[in-house]
Design an enzyme around this catalytic site. Sequence first.
Site, short mmCIF file in Angstrom:
data_model
loop_
_atom_site.label_atom_id
_atom_site.label_comp_id
_atom_site.label_asym_id
_atom_site.label_seq_id
_atom_site.Cartn_x
_atom_site.Cartn_y
_atom_site.Cartn_z
N LYS A 1 16.38 4.57 3.69
CA LYS A 1 16.21 4.24 5.12
C LYS A 1 17.79 4.56 5.73
CE LYS A 1 11.94 3.63 6.03
NZ LYS A 1 11.25 4.90 6.71
N TYR B 1 15.25 0.75 -1.35
CA TYR B 1 14.22 1.12 0.20
C TYR B 1 15.37 1.06 1.32
CZ TYR B 1 11.69 0.42 4.14
OH TYR B 1 10.97 0.58 5.59
N GLU C 1 0.19 -2.35 6.62
CA GLU C 1 -0.10 -2.58 5.26
C GLU C 1 1.02 -2.56 4.32
OE1 GLU C 1 -2.97 0.56 4.23
OE2 GLU C 1 -4.55 -0.42 5.57
N PHE C 2 2.27 -2.47 5.15
CA PHE C 2 3.56 -2.13 4.42
C PHE C 2 3.90 -3.11 3.30
CE2 PHE C 2 8.12 -3.37 4.17
CZ PHE C 2 8.60 -2.22 4.11
P1 NDP Z 1 1.62 1.40 6.14
O1 NDP Z 1 1.67 1.17 4.68
O2 NDP Z 1 0.67 0.49 7.08
O3 NDP Z 1 1.31 2.71 6.56
C1 NDP Z 1 2.25 3.95 5.88
C2 NDP Z 1 1.36 5.31 5.99
O4 NDP Z 1 2.23 6.15 5.34
C3 NDP Z 1 0.00 5.27 5.61
O5 NDP Z 1 -0.84 5.95 6.51
C4 NDP Z 1 0.16 6.08 4.36
O6 NDP Z 1 -1.13 6.98 4.11
C5 NDP Z 1 1.40 6.96 4.74
N1 NDP Z 1 1.97 7.66 3.36
C6 NDP Z 1 2.70 6.64 2.38
N2 NDP Z 1 2.99 7.51 1.25
C7 NDP Z 1 2.32 8.61 1.73
C8 NDP Z 1 2.45 9.98 0.90
N3 NDP Z 1 3.23 10.15 -0.30
N4 NDP Z 1 2.04 10.96 1.58
C9 NDP Z 1 1.45 10.96 2.66
N5 NDP Z 1 1.39 10.07 3.46
C10 NDP Z 1 1.80 8.63 2.96
O7 NDP Z 1 3.28 1.12 6.53
P2 NDP Z 1 3.67 1.14 7.95
O8 NDP Z 1 2.93 1.69 9.06
O9 NDP Z 1 4.40 -0.17 8.23
O10 NDP Z 1 4.78 2.07 7.71
C11 NDP Z 1 5.14 3.50 8.43
C12 NDP Z 1 6.71 3.50 8.53
O11 NDP Z 1 7.34 2.82 9.27
C13 NDP Z 1 7.46 3.78 7.16
O12 NDP Z 1 8.25 4.74 7.22
C14 NDP Z 1 8.09 2.49 7.03
O13 NDP Z 1 8.98 2.54 5.96
C15 NDP Z 1 8.52 2.10 8.35
N6 NDP Z 1 8.80 0.87 8.72
C16 NDP Z 1 7.85 -0.08 8.60
C17 NDP Z 1 8.32 -1.38 8.96
C18 NDP Z 1 7.36 -2.65 8.61
O14 NDP Z 1 7.91 -3.71 8.52
N7 NDP Z 1 6.13 -2.56 8.46
C19 NDP Z 1 9.57 -1.74 9.67
C20 NDP Z 1 10.39 -0.59 9.37
C21 NDP Z 1 9.95 0.63 9.31
P3 NDP Z 1 -1.98 7.07 2.72
O15 NDP Z 1 -1.89 6.09 1.72
O16 NDP Z 1 -3.24 7.30 2.92
O17 NDP Z 1 -1.36 8.43 2.21
C1 8X3 Z 2 10.65 -2.50 6.90
C2 8X3 Z 2 11.77 -3.89 7.13
O1 8X3 Z 2 13.05 -5.57 6.84
O2 8X3 Z 2 11.38 -4.99 5.07
O3 8X3 Z 2 11.39 -1.17 6.91
O4 8X3 Z 2 13.07 -3.62 5.35
S1 8X3 Z 2 12.38 -4.57 6.04
#
Ligand code: NDP
Ligand code: 8X3
Length: 250
Positions: A155, A151, A187-188
């Site tokens: 990134k 992961y 939902e991460f």
């Molecule tokens: P969520 O799981 O809540 O949302 C992820 C979104 O990405 C969903 O809408 C999902 O839609 C979409 N997605 C995932 N895989 C695919 C795919 N193959 N094709 C199309 N859409 C896709 O996570 P976050 O909102 O937290 O994550 C958003 C971004 O932020 C990511 O890039 C994540 O790495 C990044 N991030 C998150 C952090 C955190 O702590 N939450 C911290 C740092 C970065 P669907 O499943 O309907 O396709």
């Molecule tokens: C999501 C934040 O710290 O889980 O990108 O990698 S962390």
Amino acid sequence: MIAFITGATAGIGKATAELFARNGYHIIITGRRKERLEEFSAHLKSTYNTEVLSLNFDVRNLKEVESAIASIPEEWKKINVLVNNAGLAVGLNNIQEGVIDDWERMIDTNIKGLLYMTRNIAPIMIQNGYGHIVNIGSIAGKEVYANGNVYCATKHAVDALNKGMRIDLLPHHIKVTAVNPGMVETEFSIVRFKGDDERANKVYTGLQPLKAEDIAETIYWVASRPAHVNINDIVIMPAVQANATTTIRK
Ligand code: NDP
Ligand code: 8X3
């Protein structure tokens, strides 16, 4: 004004689409979960009286990306902002026990999906003569933590691509920004731990993580700077998190 947000069915992407709609943008939303897209599209239209184009595809599938972008009606091609947000972490294993399928999902979504999107939208922006690409990186693109190996690598790749895109798109007046969050409750973690809610909830127990809306505000802020200003890169953390592995918990 038009904002194109990938991964808008949940979390950061959904909050970002909502905020841009509230600020009068017409919105292109994407994701794999069609029903959620339809419900969210109806909500945005009725709440903000805005126009919404919803595109249901998987960013990992180049053919689906190409045909979705080719289907965009001419009037929707005046895209001001692309938010490359769709992404995920799957699993948290050391490298020697890593699950190959988890690795493929992360690499295919976070790196290749972001590239497929950019490769298809950047030429439209170049043709328009303006645009702004906001890449959602992570603190995991600045640091590496135990068992985060792949992961973190994806990134770090986003961090490098963000810098590379900015150089290549500079002559075309297209701004490029990375927004790199720390811990955000979405939902991460449910996705990372494959539906294990208990394990996912533990990530946020005893501390106040960021909300998806905090990141949406940052994305909107970078996208609404004056024309002569670009934010290259921004790291945004919960006040109780100093770096990827140092937090204060009650
Ligand atoms: P969520 O799981 O809540 O949302 C992820 C979104 O990405 C969903 O809408 C999902 O839609 C979409 N997605 C995932 N895989 C695919 C795919 N193959 N094709 C199309 N859409 C896709 O996570 P976050 O909102 O937290 O994550 C958003 C971004 O932020 C990511 O890039 C994540 O790495 C990044 N991030 C998150 C952090 C955190 O702590 N939450 C911290 C740092 C970065 P669907 O499943 O309907 O396709
Ligand atoms: C999501 C934040 O710290 O889980 O990108 O990698 S962390």
